[in-house]
Motif scaffolding. Structure first.
Motif, PDB file in Angstrom:
ATOM      1  N   ILE A  50       0.874  -1.171   0.000  1.00 48.16           N
ATOM      2  CA  ILE A  50       0.000   0.000   0.000  1.00 48.16           C
ATOM      3  C   ILE A  50       0.913   1.223   0.000  1.00 48.16           C
ATOM      4  O   ILE A  50       1.745   1.387   0.904  1.00 48.16           O
ATOM      5  N   HIS A  51       0.784   2.050  -1.000  1.00 48.51           N
ATOM      6  CA  HIS A  51       1.655   3.223  -1.123  1.00 48.51           C
ATOM      7  C   HIS A  51       1.102   4.123  -2.207  1.00 48.51           C
ATOM      8  O   HIS A  51       0.311   3.687  -3.050  1.00 48.51           O
ATOM      9  N   LEU A  52       1.522   5.358  -2.214  1.00 50.20           N
ATOM     10  CA  LEU A  52       1.233   6.244  -3.326  1.00 50.20           C
ATOM     11  C   LEU A  52       2.407   6.181  -4.305  1.00 50.20           C
ATOM     12  O   LEU A  52       3.493   5.717  -3.949  1.00 50.20           O
ATOM     13  N   PRO A  53       2.238   6.624  -5.535  1.00 47.19           N
ATOM     14  CA  PRO A  53       3.295   6.451  -6.533  1.00 47.19           C
ATOM     15  C   PRO A  53       4.640   7.028  -6.080  1.00 47.19           C
ATOM     16  O   PRO A  53       4.742   8.216  -5.769  1.00 47.19           O
ATOM     17  N   ASN A  54       5.661   6.155  -6.030  1.00 49.83           N
ATOM     18  CA  ASN A  54       7.046   6.547  -5.740  1.00 49.83           C
ATOM     19  C   ASN A  54       7.195   7.288  -4.412  1.00 49.83           C
ATOM     20  O   ASN A  54       8.045   8.163  -4.277  1.00 49.83           O
ATOM     21  N   SER A  55       6.389   6.918  -3.430  1.00 46.71           N
ATOM     22  CA  SER A  55       6.393   7.622  -2.150  1.00 46.71           C
ATOM     23  C   SER A  55       7.265   6.930  -1.116  1.00 46.71           C
ATOM     24  O   SER A  55       7.443   5.710  -1.133  1.00 46.71           O
ATOM     25  N   LEU A  56       7.763   7.733  -0.183  1.00 44.61           N
ATOM     26  CA  LEU A  56       8.604   7.243   0.906  1.00 44.61           C
ATOM     27  C   LEU A  56       7.864   6.205   1.742  1.00 44.61           C
ATOM     28  O   LEU A  56       8.433   5.184   2.129  1.00 44.61           O
ATOM     29  N   LEU A  57       6.604   6.464   2.053  1.00 42.02           N
ATOM     30  CA  LEU A  57       5.850   5.587   2.944  1.00 42.02           C
ATOM     31  C   LEU A  57       5.249   4.424   2.161  1.00 42.02           C
ATOM     32  O   LEU A  57       4.418   4.614   1.272  1.00 42.02           O
ATOM     33  N   ARG A  58       5.701   3.222   2.512  1.00 49.22           N
ATOM     34  CA  ARG A  58       5.160   1.998   1.935  1.00 49.22           C
ATOM     35  C   ARG A  58       4.824   1.059   3.079  1.00 49.22           C
ATOM     36  O   ARG A  58       5.579   0.938   4.031  1.00 49.22           O
TER      37      ARG A  58
END
Length: 747
Positions: free
Chosen positions: A58-66
């Motif tokens: 679960i993450h937003l595109p290319n985001s730090l938080l995964r």
């Protein structure tokens, strides 16, 4: 690509429903919605054929938080708490949060849960912890997220936050702290519960004691809430800079937002990203495979800029990003082949920022050497060769200019001429490198011969054929950059070196064959099994049948070496029909990365991705069309085993995206795409700046996989390739598809 036991792998959690019901329900939902993100199935490939599966991230595109739900593997029936952040694509989680109701003697830093009703999308997570009778809902932003818990029992409620190795403290309103991950890199958390607990305790060695801080291995704080607590809400921010920045990230992104609001925002962000490629036609399963693969391509690299600053593990300092996001966590050995080229097409500004980040991290490291495996914790220098140079020239040749080509060239040249070519090593050039520069190949050892060269990683092999072939390609890429910079002498020098693959070609066998230091072919030799585990004593993860085709930069010369087009095609055919040579058990016991077999071809490892397209170069493009469709249909499916090998966060999925559209970048660094067999009737690619490139394939279907004719902007196209320039201008590529091969088209 297998990271071997050195990297501790935390496999992920999957829904415990049957394969059939999962697929059927998803397809029913797709028929109702039809937006791109609704075609994403994060569970696709979560059971591995042999090695590492995909993770339902679960993450937003290319985001730090995964984040992913963590457990031993798919067949395990327990969750291991709720992670707050995944610190690398296939690495461990940091900070684990456990809601709990029960006897205090049962409290642990990590609670294992039986669970049910798990629902996961790229932007949301929901699960029912059935024995605890707790409903969990989750939504996230780029660097912050929120959990909501609903408790059905009337017992006192607890929230347990633990750090594997770090420190946590409670200030009366929030828990803050850090976890040490590797290379002196820390990830920080700032977590705010909406409800103030009645008691805060430290849990150490399974014993509670009233305290506001905890430190060390499994540092753990417990927040206790009174009987009758029915709901708890927490929001948290993550940072690689410090706790203050983690707090700022929380305030900027999730303060005042509910989980449902975050999920709605995330859904819109994903639809915008995935909507850059719009497909029509095909089955629901084919569209699901396509958009799931595209979703995987947004998992890495990650932007670690935090409100204008970023922590770089490449020099251990915090930097201003000067208005440009900084990216890391990119395994270039896997991603240069199709992942970077895909971003050049659909997200060129981001690709420029990524290459600019590589320039910066090269300058930040002790030696100005282009990275090979840049991660959150620095460059791990894994695998063989230095293929990041290919992404530099590929982007530049395709019109991307917003990075410093000269600085990139110097760092790439340093990585190839000053750093050792020995795989898995960051040592300076040594004995092997001096030999390569003099003789044009890496010398091989005989079976049982002891390694004495110090720059070779003690846990690795020198992989002489893989390194020689890979470096030949890398030096071709260097020559192309030198040409662009007007460095004629250097361009000439590196272009000559780009033919070094010839030094290992065995004209009798038509394979690339290891040589000893005296120039003799190693004998006796078996192209399937010589080389020990993963064939690493001579190749790398794959055997000689795969590396036979590893001359991406000069395919016409490879055809010539093999005796011409007819002989070349014959040997290609053999690759897809040659037996394993052993039982499956025996074959995979030695070559575990080489799954997804069609004969000796392996769909499961990145060095094979271009091989099906090679028929185009020898006058038989219909065989490429036949082969691509077979591979996509059989090895990439909308089910739990629907990925044939290590997906590597976009490294393999980008092959699916390109191939389903109908073309593929066989040689990153050139402007040419090789045409395959378009899967969908219509594809619309948003190139940015209101430029759209369309692919229309009349009658395309499972049966109608062969190109009968093609038109580019209304003009007949009679060759099996298309230039980047033609795509970048926008326009339309049109195919007439049919059930039987037109063996004359593209010949």
């Amino acid at each position: 690509m297998n990271l071997k036991p050195k990297t501790k792998i935390y496999l992920l959690i999957l829904v415990m429903v049957s394969l059939f019901s999962c697929t059927t329900n998803k397809n029913e939902y797709i028929e109702k919605s039809g937006q791109p993100v609704d075609f994403v199935n994060p569970y696709m490939g979560n059971i591995s054929h042999l090695l590492v599966p995909t993770f339902p991230t679960i993450h937003l595109p290319n985001s730090l938080l995964r984040v992913y739900p963590e457990r031993g593997d798919f067949t395990n029936i327990e969750l291991h708490a709720l992670p707050l952040v995944v610190t690398s694509h296939r690495g461990s989680s940091a900070f684990r949060l456990s809601p709990f109701q029960g006897n205090e003697s049962e409290l642990r830093p990590v609670i294992n849960y039986r669970y049910d009703q798990e629902k996961l999308t790229p932007y949301s997570y929901s699960v029912y912890l059935d024995e605890q009778q707790i409903q969990v809902d989750f939504g996230l932003s780029h660097q912050s997220a929120a959990y909501e818990f609903q408790f059905e029992k009337s017992d006192p409620a607890y929230l347990i936050l633990s750090s594997r190795n770090g420190e946590l403290s409670w200030d009366g309103n929030a828990i803050s702290g850090y976890q040490l991950i590797a290379n002196n890199t820390r990830v920080y958390v700032y977590m705010v519960p909406a409800e103030i607990p009645e008691q805060v305790s430290q849990l150490k060695e399974n014993t509670l004691s009233e305290a506001r801080s905890a430190k060390g291995r499994n540092a753990c704080l417990v927040l206790k809430y009174p009987e009758g607590t029915s709901a708890l809400n927490v929001r948290y921010g993550i940072s690689f800079i410090d706790e203050v920045q983690a707090k700022e990230n929380l305030k900027r992104e999730v303060a005042g937002k509910s989980v449902a609001e975050l999920q709605n925002i995330g859904r819109n962000i994903w639809n915008e990203a995935l909507g850059k490629i719009d497909v029509k036609g095909g089955t629901n399963d084919e569209r699901t495979v396509f958009y799931t693969s595209l979703y995987r391509c947004y998992e890495r690299p990650v932007c670690i800029s935090e409100n204008g600053r970023y922590y770089s593990a490449f020099d251990g300092k915090v930097h201003d990003d000067n208005g440009r996001p900084f990216y890391t966590d990119d395994w270039i050995w896997d991603s240069y082949r199709a992942h970077h080229p895909l971003r050049v097409l659909i997200d060129s500004k981001k690709e420029e920022d990524i290459l600019n980040s590589f320039v910066l991290m090269s300058e930040q490291m002790e030696q100005n050497w282009w990275p090979t495996f840049p991660e959150i914790t620095g460059d791990s220098r894994r695998m063989n060769s230095n293929h990041g140079v290919a992404s530099v020239i590929d982007a530049y040749r395709k019109g991307l200019r917003n990075f410093d080509l000269n600085k990139a060239y110097l760092a790439c040249k340093g990585a190839i001429t000053e750093k050792t070519l020995a795989p898995w090593s960051g040592s300076p050039a040594g004995e092997l490198d001096h030999f390569y520069k003099k003789h044009g190949y890496i010398p091989a050892l005989y079976e049982g011969e002891k390694e004495t060269v110090p720059e070779v990683n003690s846990g690795e092999k020198r992989q002489p054929v893989a390194v020689t072939l890979g470096t030949s390609y890398d030096e071709w890429c260097l020559s192309q950059i030198a040409e662009e910079l007007g460095k004629e002498e250097e361009a000439y020098f590196f272009k000559n070196n780009s033919f070094n693959y010839r030094n290992l070609f065995n004209a009798e066998t038509k394979f690339f064959h290891p040589k000893d230091k005296d120039g003799n072919f190693i004998e006796p030799f078996d192209y399937k099994f010589s080389g020990g585990m993963g064939a690493r004593e001579y190749y790398g993860e794959n055997n000689g049948w795969t590396y036979r085709w590893d001359v991406q930069h000069n395919i016409p010369d490879l055809i010539k070496l093999m005796g011409g087009s007819q002989s070349f095609v014959k040997e290609l055919d053999r690759t897809f029909t040659e037996s394993l040579g052993r039982s499956k058990y025996g074959f995979y016991a030695q070559l575990p990365d080489q799954t997804g077999n069609v004969g000796q071809f392996t769909m499961a490892n990145e060095p094979s991705l271009h091989i099906p397209y090679l028929y185009n170069y020898a006058g038989q493009p219909w065989k490429t069309q036949k082969c691509i469709r077979k591979l996509l249909k059989e090895w990439f499916r909308n089910d739990l085993m629907g990925v044939p090998g290590d997906e590597d966060g976009g490294g393999m999925s980008s092959f699916v995206v390109f191939s389903a559209m109908g073309f593929y970048p066989v040689t990153p660094g050139s402007q040419q795409y090789s045409i395959g067999s378009p899967m969908f009737e219509q594809v619309s690619v948003d190139l940015g700046n209101d430029i759209i490139f369309e692919i229309e394939a009349y009658n395309a279907s499972d049966e109608n996989k062969y190109i009968q004719s093609a038109m580019l902007n209304g003009v007949p196209l009679n060759v099996p390739w298309i230039s980047h320039e033609a795509i970048a201008k926008g326009g339309k590529l049109t195919f007439e598809m049919g059930p039987k091969a037109n063996k004359e088209w593209g010949k």
